[in-house]
Design an enzyme around this catalytic site. Structure first.
Site, mmCIF file in Angstrom:
data_model
loop_
_atom_site.group_PDB
_atom_site.id
_atom_site.type_symbol
_atom_site.label_atom_id
_atom_site.label_comp_id
_atom_site.label_asym_id
_atom_site.label_seq_id
_atom_site.Cartn_x
_atom_site.Cartn_y
_atom_site.Cartn_z
ATOM 1 N N LEU A 162 0.845 -1.188 0.000
ATOM 2 C CA LEU A 162 0.000 0.000 0.000
ATOM 3 C C LEU A 162 0.883 1.241 0.000
ATOM 4 O O LEU A 162 1.783 1.368 0.834
ATOM 5 C CB LEU A 162 -0.891 0.044 1.246
ATOM 6 C CG LEU A 162 -1.805 -1.149 1.526
ATOM 7 C CD1 LEU A 162 -2.602 -0.878 2.808
ATOM 8 C CD2 LEU A 162 -2.745 -1.410 0.344
ATOM 9 N N LYS A 163 0.596 2.155 -0.898
ATOM 10 C CA LYS A 163 1.249 3.465 -0.851
ATOM 11 C C LYS A 163 0.638 4.237 0.315
ATOM 12 O O LYS A 163 -0.596 4.231 0.487
ATOM 13 C CB LYS A 163 1.006 4.220 -2.156
ATOM 14 C CG LYS A 163 1.761 3.632 -3.345
ATOM 15 C CD LYS A 163 3.254 3.871 -3.200
ATOM 16 C CE LYS A 163 3.981 3.545 -4.496
ATOM 17 N NZ LYS A 163 5.437 3.768 -4.344
ATOM 18 N N ASP A 188 4.619 1.655 1.485
ATOM 19 C CA ASP A 188 5.672 2.460 0.843
ATOM 20 C C ASP A 188 5.316 3.933 0.985
ATOM 21 O O ASP A 188 4.277 4.379 0.493
ATOM 22 C CB ASP A 188 5.782 2.082 -0.646
ATOM 23 C CG ASP A 188 6.917 2.806 -1.360
ATOM 24 O OD1 ASP A 188 7.643 3.593 -0.705
ATOM 25 O OD2 ASP A 188 7.080 2.590 -2.581
ATOM 26 N N ASN A 190 7.465 6.577 0.092
ATOM 27 C CA ASN A 190 8.169 7.465 -0.848
ATOM 28 C C ASN A 190 8.652 8.749 -0.166
ATOM 29 O O ASN A 190 8.423 9.866 -0.659
ATOM 30 C CB ASN A 190 7.296 7.793 -2.068
ATOM 31 C CG ASN A 190 7.141 6.603 -2.997
ATOM 32 O OD1 ASN A 190 6.065 6.000 -3.071
ATOM 33 N ND2 ASN A 190 8.218 6.207 -3.672
ATOM 34 N N ASP A 238 14.407 2.332 -0.673
ATOM 35 C CA ASP A 238 14.251 2.390 -2.123
ATOM 36 C C ASP A 238 15.086 3.584 -2.606
ATOM 37 O O ASP A 238 16.270 3.419 -2.973
ATOM 38 C CB ASP A 238 12.746 2.528 -2.451
ATOM 39 C CG ASP A 238 12.428 2.769 -3.925
ATOM 40 O OD1 ASP A 238 13.368 2.915 -4.732
ATOM 41 O OD2 ASP A 238 11.235 2.839 -4.297
ATOM 42 N N LYS A 262 15.964 -1.533 -7.756
ATOM 43 C CA LYS A 262 15.454 -1.105 -9.061
ATOM 44 C C LYS A 262 16.671 -0.843 -9.940
ATOM 45 O O LYS A 262 17.465 0.053 -9.631
ATOM 46 C CB LYS A 262 14.646 0.192 -8.935
ATOM 47 C CG LYS A 262 13.321 0.052 -8.206
ATOM 48 C CD LYS A 262 12.637 1.397 -8.107
ATOM 49 C CE LYS A 262 11.326 1.284 -7.342
ATOM 50 N NZ LYS A 262 10.765 2.618 -7.025
HETATM 51 O O1 OSB Z 1 8.347 3.797 -4.979
HETATM 52 O O2 OSB Z 1 8.255 1.808 -5.620
HETATM 53 C C1 OSB Z 1 8.032 2.991 -5.830
HETATM 54 C C2 OSB Z 1 6.138 3.390 -9.135
HETATM 55 C C3 OSB Z 1 6.731 4.528 -9.638
HETATM 56 C C4 OSB Z 1 7.692 5.169 -8.881
HETATM 57 C C5 OSB Z 1 8.061 4.667 -7.638
HETATM 58 C C6 OSB Z 1 7.482 3.509 -7.136
HETATM 59 C C7 OSB Z 1 6.478 2.883 -7.893
HETATM 60 C C8 OSB Z 1 5.740 1.717 -7.431
HETATM 61 C C9 OSB Z 1 5.074 0.863 -8.478
HETATM 62 O O3 OSB Z 1 5.562 1.439 -6.264
HETATM 63 C C10 OSB Z 1 5.788 -0.408 -8.704
HETATM 64 C C11 OSB Z 1 5.344 -1.102 -9.977
HETATM 65 O O4 OSB Z 1 4.339 -1.808 -9.928
HETATM 66 O O5 OSB Z 1 5.998 -0.939 -11.025
HETATM 67 MG MG MG Z 2 9.223 2.685 -3.407
#
Ligand code: OSB
Ligand code: MG
Length: 367
Positions: A162-163, A188, A190, A238, A262
């Site tokens: 969940l964001k 997450d 961010n 991240d 990533k």
């Molecule tokens: O923080 O993981 C992140 C998407 C775009 C930018 C940052 C994030 C994300 C996602 C989506 O969480 C992950 C996906 O399904 O590609």
């Molecule tokens: Mg992230």
């Protein structure tokens, strides 16, 4: 292998639903694709830089600019190029990791296709399919969120992320726990919180989350380490981890106990493998993050996610979670897993008709 030229191509990929995070909302992915052409064949790479510099400092137009001005001329000037030469050659240019990663991915694809080797085997994968999670954006309401989560669980996803952001954290997490019970669940942020939010974030401890991803600013390892001592939910980084050196520093500081890898964020698949190796050597779990990639980036991410240190499900969801029509043959979830492409290179290629239809600009940069 000598590079004949590089094509930069922009494609507009409408998302099936808007994706909302603490740093903005995305409705259409404006993707920068790279095609590297050599006499021995060609290779594709996807640049994950978003349209706006809101996740990190990189953005798609900026990535295209640094590629055409500096990165591509440095690579086409080489008499011979292989995947290892890309990072070495581009090292003197600071930052711009997403741009570098896309070029390295395209060279890797061309190079491995010429050698008839799949990316997964080259990287050292130990599995033929990978378990998949799904990242769920911030919703307009709790009932809407519960609908979305329920749909993803029905589709077979083995983990929900969940964001969250201030004002959308404890309540949605509690609602998902109450409705769906003891599912593998993580959040997450961010980088949406500050150290002063520690007591509030400690309220998430009650919900047995797998991890909280990037609660604080990307450049603040020290205060992630302090937060880790004040909450029991494991911290995953991240945005903070841009290289294997950053991973080593974060681990020795105690800033995280899990890392989201990533390839775009760390400058490519070779550096992503180094991050994996450092974490694995320290017993730190890793999982493969996502940037809403098309099939081009997804194919390579799924190969990476098959390495032995990837012990948690990734944000490697099926094509239909993002796009009505993917650029490649669609990745489909089977029993909560995606198959690792078995063909040479990244194992997938753009479908010509789809590619034509979504292309908004093409630029050829000759050697
Ligand atoms: O923080 O993981 C992140 C998407 C775009 C930018 C940052 C994030 C994300 C996602 C989506 O969480 C992950 C996906 O399904 O590609
Ligand atoms: Mg992230």
């Amino acid at each position: 292998m000598k590079i004949t030229g590089v094509e930069l191509r922009r494609v507009a990929m409408p998302l099936v639903a808007p994706f909302r995070t603490s740093f903005g909302v995305e409705r259409t992915r404006d993707v920068l694709l790279v095609r590297v052409v050599t006499p021995d064949g060609e290779g594709w790479g996807e640049c994950v830089a978003p349209a706006e510099p809101a996740y990190s400092s990189e953005y798609a137009d900026g990535a295209a600019d640094v590629m055409r001005r500096f990165l591509i001329p440095a690579l086409t000037a080489l008499p011979q190029v292989d995947a290892y030469a890309v990072g070495r050659t581009l090292e003197r240019f600071k930052g711009h990791r997403m741009a570098k990663a896309a070029l390295e991915a395209a060279v890797l694809d061309a190079w491995l296709r010429a050698a008839e080797q799949p990316l997964s085997g080259f990287l050292g994968a130990s599995r033929e399919r990978v378990p998949c999670g799904v990242s769920v954006g911030i919703a307009d309401s709790v009932p809407e969120l519960l609908d979305t989560v329920g749909r993803h669980l029905d589709e077979g996803y083995v983990r929900i992320k969940l964001k969250i952001e201030p004002g959308w954290d404890v309540e949605p997490v509690r609602a998902v726990r109450e409705r769906f019970g003891d599912i593998p669940l993580q959040v997450d942020a961010n980088a949406a919180y500050t150290p002063a939010d520690a007591p509030h974030l400690a309220r998430l401890d009650a919900f047995g989350l797998l991890l909280i991803e990037q609660p604080l600013a990307h450049d603040d390892l020290v205060r992630h380490a302090e937060l880790a001592r004040r909450i029991s939910t494991p911290i995953c980084l991240d945005e903070s981890i841009e290289s294997a050196e950053h991973a080593a520093a974060a681990i020795s500081l105690g800033a995280c106990s899990v890392v989201n890898i990533k390839p775009g964020r760390v400058g490519g698949y070779l550096e992503a493998r180094r991050v994996h190796d450092v974490c694995r050597a320290h017993g730190v779990a890793v999982w493969c993050g996502g940037m809403l990639e098309t099939g081009i980036g997804r194919g390579a991410n799924v190969a990476l996610a098959a390495l032995p240190g990837f012990t948690l499900p990734g944000d490697t969801s099926a094509s239909r979670r993002y796009f009505a029509t993917d650029l490649t043959a669609p990745f489909e979830l089977r029993d909560g897993h995606l198959d690792v492409p078995a063909g040479p290179g990244i194992g997938v290629e753009p479908l010509p008709d789809v590619l034509d239809e979504v292309t908004t600009a093409v630029e050829w940069i000759p050697a």
